[in-house]
Design an enzyme around this catalytic site. Structure first.
Site, PDB file in Angstrom:
ATOM      1  N   HIS A   1       7.567  12.498  27.024  1.00 29.47           N
ATOM      2  CA  HIS A   1       8.264  11.735  28.067  1.00 29.47           C
ATOM      3  C   HIS A   1       7.336  10.803  28.846  1.00 29.47           C
ATOM      4  O   HIS A   1       6.172  11.120  29.106  1.00 29.47           O
ATOM      5  CB  HIS A   1       8.944  12.711  29.049  1.00 29.47           C
ATOM      6  CG  HIS A   1       7.947  13.542  29.808  1.00 29.47           C
ATOM      7  ND1 HIS A   1       7.395  13.127  30.974  1.00 29.47           N
ATOM      8  CD2 HIS A   1       7.376  14.735  29.519  1.00 29.47           C
ATOM      9  CE1 HIS A   1       6.544  14.030  31.414  1.00 29.47           C
ATOM     10  NE2 HIS A   1       6.506  15.014  30.539  1.00 29.47           N
TER      11      HIS A   1
ATOM     12  N   HIS B   1       1.234   3.105   2.557  1.00 30.48           N
ATOM     13  CA  HIS B   1       1.969   2.968   3.822  1.00 30.48           C
ATOM     14  C   HIS B   1       3.184   2.055   3.624  1.00 30.48           C
ATOM     15  O   HIS B   1       4.281   2.351   4.108  1.00 30.48           O
ATOM     16  CB  HIS B   1       1.016   2.409   4.882  1.00 30.48           C
ATOM     17  CG  HIS B   1       1.665   2.104   6.189  1.00 30.48           C
ATOM     18  ND1 HIS B   1       2.314   3.057   6.955  1.00 30.48           N
ATOM     19  CD2 HIS B   1       1.770   0.935   6.890  1.00 30.48           C
ATOM     20  CE1 HIS B   1       2.780   2.490   8.058  1.00 30.48           C
ATOM     21  NE2 HIS B   1       2.478   1.207   8.036  1.00 30.48           N
TER      22      HIS B   1
ATOM     23  N   SER C   1       0.847  -1.196   0.000  1.00 32.07           N
ATOM     24  CA  SER C   1       0.000   0.000   0.000  1.00 32.07           C
ATOM     25  C   SER C   1       0.884   1.248   0.000  1.00 32.07           C
ATOM     26  O   SER C   1       2.118   1.150  -0.012  1.00 32.07           O
ATOM     27  CB  SER C   1      -0.835   0.000   1.281  1.00 32.07           C
ATOM     28  OG  SER C   1       0.064   0.008   2.388  1.00 32.07           O
TER      29      SER C   1
END
Ligand SMILES: CC(C)(COP(=O)(O)OP(=O)(O)OC[C@H]1O[C@@H](n2cnc3c(N)ncnc32)[C@H](O)[C@@H]1OP(=O)(O)O)[C@@H](O)C(=O)NCCC(=O)NCCS
Length: 216
Positions: free
Chosen positions: A128, A11, A9
């Site tokens: 964090h 992605h 794809s």
């Protein structure tokens, strides 16, 4: 060194680019759509069932978290690298799990833990001490403030913001642009600012299993 990517794809193409920047010389794809012969400049060499027989490192580039999880767990004997774009910033005091991709411009700050099979998409940030559980997707430009916990398979939409010290349940969808300011304990689709649960009757795919069978 060669990487086999499942999921030809858009992605998958981004993942392939990052793999090359991480030192893989060659990439091949597996995809269950027989009409797809290549993905960008790389060949599609067969269906995902071939994953068992490949000897290369493996990467699952499929947006649907449930499929990503099933495929990774079905090939648990394979090596799934963590792919971190050289222009992402990952603190030496952060941890990123196997089979996770951290894309260009993303930031993962000290003390953050990102599980396996996650997607930390382009320009997303994980501040964090966050705990991002397995198979979570933090979409393009989404920001997760400090000490947030996100449950397995949850999808944080593009440009969404999660305020500090929030906990979000597993299997949620946080819509694009949503702002999460309270803990989310009930599985659901949440939209808006502040984010509120979306009426199930409005979810276009019916909300079945809550995770839309989409590919990115
Ligand atoms: C929340 C989401 C999953 C809902 O999808 P859907 O069920 O197909 O929703 P629809 O497009 O049918 O919209 C249904 C209603 O919700 C509203 N809505 C949908 N997404 C919204 C959002 N992110 N914020 C505010 N309202 C939203 C629509 O305006 C519509 O309202 P209406 O019924 O009053 O007209 C989707 O819109 C979304 O935000 N997806 C994230 C996409 C993304 O971030 N991709 C990144 C990939 S890297």
């Amino acid at each position: 060194m060669k990487l086999t990517i499942i999921g030809a794809s858009g992605h998958g193409r981004v993942v392939a680019d990052i793999a090359v920047l991480c030192g893989y010389e060659e990439v091949e794809f597996l995809d269950d759509d027989p009409s797809i012969n290549n993905c960008g400049r790389w060949p599609v060499v067969g269906a995902s069932s071939l994953a068992q027989s490949v000897e290369n490192d493996l990467f699952i580039a499929i947006g649907n978290a449930k499929i990503r999880k099933k495929m990774m767990e079905g090939s648990s004997d394979k090596k799934f690298p963590a792919l971190i774009h050289p222009k992402a910033v990952v603190s030496p005091e952060a941890a990123v799990g196997s089979g996770t991709v951290v894309m260009a411009g993303a930031v993962v700050n000290p003390g953050a833990r990102v599980g396996k099979g996650c997607i930390i998409n382009t320009c997303a940030s994980v501040d964090h001490d966050c705990m991002i559980e397995d198979f979570v997707h933090v979409s393009v430009g989404a920001h997760i403030a400090g000490a947030v916990r996100i449950g397995e398979r949850t999808w944080i939409g593009a440009g969404a913001t999660v305020s500090n010290s929030i906990a979000i349940s597993q299997d949620c969808v946080i819509g694009a642009g949503a702002v999460v300011i309270n803990d989310i304990e009930i599985k659901g689709v949440y939209i808006g600012m502040p984010a509120r649960i979306m009426d199930k009757s409005k979810i276009s795919w019916g909300g079945g299993g809550l995770l839309r069978p989409y590919n990115v």
